[in-house]
Enzyme design. Structure first.
Site, PDB file in Angstrom:
ATOM      1  N   GLU A 126       0.624   3.878   1.900  1.00  0.00           N
ATOM      2  CA  GLU A 126       0.963   4.367   3.240  1.00  0.00           C
ATOM      3  C   GLU A 126       2.224   3.704   3.770  1.00  0.00           C
ATOM      4  O   GLU A 126       3.104   4.352   4.336  1.00  0.00           O
ATOM      5  CB  GLU A 126      -0.176   4.078   4.232  1.00  0.00           C
ATOM      6  N   CYS A 177       0.839  -1.207   0.000  1.00  0.00           N
ATOM      7  CA  CYS A 177       0.000   0.000   0.000  1.00  0.00           C
ATOM      8  C   CYS A 177       0.873   1.256   0.000  1.00  0.00           C
ATOM      9  O   CYS A 177       2.028   1.231   0.454  1.00  0.00           O
ATOM     10  CB  CYS A 177      -0.865   0.041   1.249  1.00  0.00           C
ATOM     11  N   CYS A 208      -1.824  -1.162   7.367  1.00  0.00           N
ATOM     12  CA  CYS A 208      -1.209   0.176   7.363  1.00  0.00           C
ATOM     13  C   CYS A 208      -1.460   0.879   8.687  1.00  0.00           C
ATOM     14  O   CYS A 208      -0.601   1.609   9.193  1.00  0.00           O
ATOM     15  CB  CYS A 208      -1.742   1.005   6.199  1.00  0.00           C
TER      16      CYS A 208
HETATM   17  N1  THU Z   1      -4.301   0.395  -1.182  1.00  0.00           N
HETATM   18  C1  THU Z   1      -3.464   1.340  -0.645  1.00  0.00           C
HETATM   19  O1  THU Z   1      -2.454   1.723  -1.251  1.00  0.00           O
HETATM   20  N2  THU Z   1      -3.777   1.827   0.570  1.00  0.00           N
HETATM   21  C2  THU Z   1      -4.857   1.446   1.314  1.00  0.00           C
HETATM   22  O2  THU Z   1      -5.017   1.896   2.436  1.00  0.00           O
HETATM   23  C3  THU Z   1      -5.812   0.478   0.781  1.00  0.00           C
HETATM   24  C4  THU Z   1      -5.491  -0.094  -0.541  1.00  0.00           C
HETATM   25  C5  THU Z   1      -3.953  -0.152  -2.488  1.00  0.00           C
HETATM   26  C6  THU Z   1      -3.547  -1.594  -2.484  1.00  0.00           C
HETATM   27  C7  THU Z   1      -3.853  -1.997  -3.892  1.00  0.00           C
HETATM   28  O3  THU Z   1      -2.755  -1.648  -4.708  1.00  0.00           O
HETATM   29  C8  THU Z   1      -5.034  -1.128  -4.279  1.00  0.00           C
HETATM   30  O4  THU Z   1      -5.076  -0.067  -3.340  1.00  0.00           O
HETATM   31  C9  THU Z   1      -6.361  -1.844  -4.264  1.00  0.00           C
HETATM   32  O5  THU Z   1      -6.578  -2.505  -3.086  1.00  0.00           O
END
Ligand code: THU
Length: 155
Positions: free
Chosen positions: A74, A72, A112
């Site tokens: 974060e 993710c 996260c």
């Molecule tokens: N994702 C994030 O980057 N942060 C979050 O808090 C939730 C989800 C990303 C992970 C993945 O690449 C995409 O969003 C879909 O889940």
């Protein structure tokens, strides 16, 4: 039977109510979404971390064909900031999504949140979390507000 009620407070701001530094942080998170690598979900996320000296570090979600290998935005931002500047406390974190069609703010996943709480504990100071929506920003004054009963080793 005993019941424990856990409550949390989220403040809802319009962008023009934020401090200049916080607005800069939300803009950095939004700008970062353009550098997301998300060929599988097509959902771009950007995160911007504010360090105690005013430095802003950004991160984006990084996906992988072996799905769980991705990370993710974060955690990408926090791990990068903590690797690059291990002695600078992290004061705030803004999160934005590329797709702003909905009014909803982007809300961080549980993993996260656990990493945010670790950062807060590591530097012994509150980590303010700003969740960016189209017009509104949800603000938690402490990462712990977003993860009651976070994991820790029992004492
Ligand atoms: N994702 C994030 O980057 N942060 C979050 O808090 C939730 C989800 C990303 C992970 C993945 O690449 C995409 O969003 C879909 O889940």
């Amino acid at each position: 039977m005993e019941e424990i009620k856990l409550t949390t407070t989220i403040k809802v701001y319009h962008y023009d109510e934020l401090s200049t530094e916080e607005r800069r942080l939300t803009e950095a998170a939004k700008e970062a979404t353009k550098r997301s690598y998300s060929p599988y979900s097509h959902f771009s996320v950007g995160a911007a971390v504010l360090l105690e000296d005013g430095t802003i570090v950004t991160g984006t979600n990084q996906e992988n064909v072996a799905y769980p290998s991705g990370l993710c935005a974060e955690r990408t931002a926090l791990f990068y900031a903590n690797s690059q500047y291990p002695d600078l406390a992290v004061k705030a974190l803004a999160i934005a999504a590329g797709a702003t069609s909905s009014e909803e703010v982007i809300s961080p996943c549980g993993a996260c949140r656990q990493v945010m709480v670790e950062t807060e504990n590591r530097f012994q100071c509150f980590l303010k979390v700003l969740l960016c929506g189209a017009d509104k920003v949800y603000v938690a004054e402490s990462a712990a507000d977003l993860l009651p009963l976070s994991f820790h080793f029992p004492s």
